[in-house]
Motif scaffolding. Sequence first.
Motif, mmCIF file in Angstrom:
data_model
loop_
_atom_site.group_PDB
_atom_site.id
_atom_site.type_symbol
_atom_site.label_atom_id
_atom_site.label_comp_id
_atom_site.label_asym_id
_atom_site.label_seq_id
_atom_site.Cartn_x
_atom_site.Cartn_y
_atom_site.Cartn_z
ATOM 1 N N PHE A 11 -8.447 7.905 11.813
ATOM 2 C CA PHE A 11 -7.210 8.014 11.039
ATOM 3 C C PHE A 11 -6.390 6.730 11.090
ATOM 4 O O PHE A 11 -5.830 6.306 10.077
ATOM 5 N N GLY A 12 -6.317 6.093 12.238
ATOM 6 C CA GLY A 12 -5.522 4.872 12.377
ATOM 7 C C GLY A 12 -5.985 3.761 11.456
ATOM 8 O O GLY A 12 -5.178 3.113 10.781
ATOM 9 N N VAL A 13 -7.279 3.535 11.401
ATOM 10 C CA VAL A 13 -7.798 2.458 10.556
ATOM 11 C C VAL A 13 -7.661 2.835 9.081
ATOM 12 O O VAL A 13 -7.376 1.977 8.243
ATOM 13 N N PHE A 14 -7.832 4.118 8.754
ATOM 14 C CA PHE A 14 -7.688 4.524 7.357
ATOM 15 C C PHE A 14 -6.247 4.364 6.901
ATOM 16 O O PHE A 14 -5.983 3.806 5.837
ATOM 17 N N ILE A 15 -5.308 4.855 7.682
ATOM 18 C CA ILE A 15 -3.915 4.806 7.259
ATOM 19 C C ILE A 15 -3.403 3.362 7.283
ATOM 20 O O ILE A 15 -2.569 2.983 6.462
ATOM 21 N N GLY A 16 -3.908 2.546 8.191
ATOM 22 C CA GLY A 16 -3.546 1.127 8.197
ATOM 23 C C GLY A 16 -4.020 0.425 6.943
ATOM 24 O O GLY A 16 -3.278 -0.349 6.321
ATOM 25 N N ALA A 17 -5.256 0.696 6.546
ATOM 26 C CA ALA A 17 -5.784 0.099 5.318
ATOM 27 C C ALA A 17 -5.050 0.631 4.096
ATOM 28 O O ALA A 17 -4.760 -0.122 3.158
ATOM 29 N N TYR A 18 -4.704 1.911 4.123
ATOM 30 C CA TYR A 18 -3.999 2.518 2.998
ATOM 31 C C TYR A 18 -2.619 1.883 2.818
ATOM 32 O O TYR A 18 -2.273 1.434 1.728
ATOM 33 N N PHE A 19 -1.839 1.846 3.892
ATOM 34 C CA PHE A 19 -0.479 1.324 3.763
ATOM 35 C C PHE A 19 -0.443 -0.180 3.521
ATOM 36 O O PHE A 19 0.387 -0.668 2.758
ATOM 37 N N SER A 20 -1.331 -0.925 4.155
ATOM 38 C CA SER A 20 -1.328 -2.368 3.901
ATOM 39 C C SER A 20 -1.777 -2.669 2.471
ATOM 40 O O SER A 20 -1.236 -3.573 1.824
ATOM 41 N N SER A 21 -2.712 -1.897 1.950
ATOM 42 C CA SER A 21 -3.124 -2.131 0.561
ATOM 43 C C SER A 21 -2.043 -1.693 -0.418
ATOM 44 O O SER A 21 -1.838 -2.346 -1.445
ATOM 45 N N ILE A 22 -1.323 -0.626 -0.106
ATOM 46 C CA ILE A 22 -0.259 -0.209 -1.027
ATOM 47 C C ILE A 22 0.892 -1.204 -1.000
ATOM 48 O O ILE A 22 1.504 -1.482 -2.027
ATOM 49 N N ILE A 23 1.185 -1.792 0.146
ATOM 50 C CA ILE A 23 2.215 -2.830 0.215
ATOM 51 C C ILE A 23 1.775 -4.054 -0.574
ATOM 52 O O ILE A 23 2.551 -4.628 -1.338
ATOM 53 N N ALA A 24 0.523 -4.447 -0.397
ATOM 54 C CA ALA A 24 0.021 -5.623 -1.117
ATOM 55 C C ALA A 24 0.066 -5.418 -2.625
ATOM 56 O O ALA A 24 0.551 -6.279 -3.368
ATOM 57 N N VAL A 25 -0.394 -4.274 -3.076
ATOM 58 C CA VAL A 25 -0.454 -4.022 -4.518
ATOM 59 C C VAL A 25 0.945 -3.853 -5.106
ATOM 60 O O VAL A 25 1.266 -4.428 -6.154
#
Length: 137
Positions: A11-25
């Motif tokens: 969950f940690g790696v998934f949510i980290g990738a999710y939030f960092s990608s949403i911030i980037a986009v």
Amino acid sequence: MTLKPFLKRYFGVFIGAYFSSIIAVSWTFALVWSTYCRNCQKDGAFASSLFLTLAVFMLGHGAVVRGRTWGAWLVAGMCLVSLVIALPAYGYRPNLFIYTSSLLAALIALLLLNSDRYREMRVLLAQYREQRRKAKH
């Protein structure tokens, strides 16, 4: 593997990738409309481009969760496009916090998408998808 150990591990790696990608986009989207398209007509183009960006973003992460391997490529592609679009925006004198944060978030998202744990999670989700497909037939 039951749900609790799966979530504890991935969950940690998934949510980290999710939030960092949403911030980037999202911050790249804001940069585009505040720099390149500063003088553009925002009547229908802004809303439609926002809807399209969100649709592609949700499609990518939804596909990852459902065990589709192409979803991670879609998210990685959006992060790469965010980098390519945001880098030349420096010439327009953008807000430096949003500029550097969007670049950093895209790089972090790409790093997390390429991590061993995220790859393991994608393989397991694809296996679960295959198990669901076999149980259905």
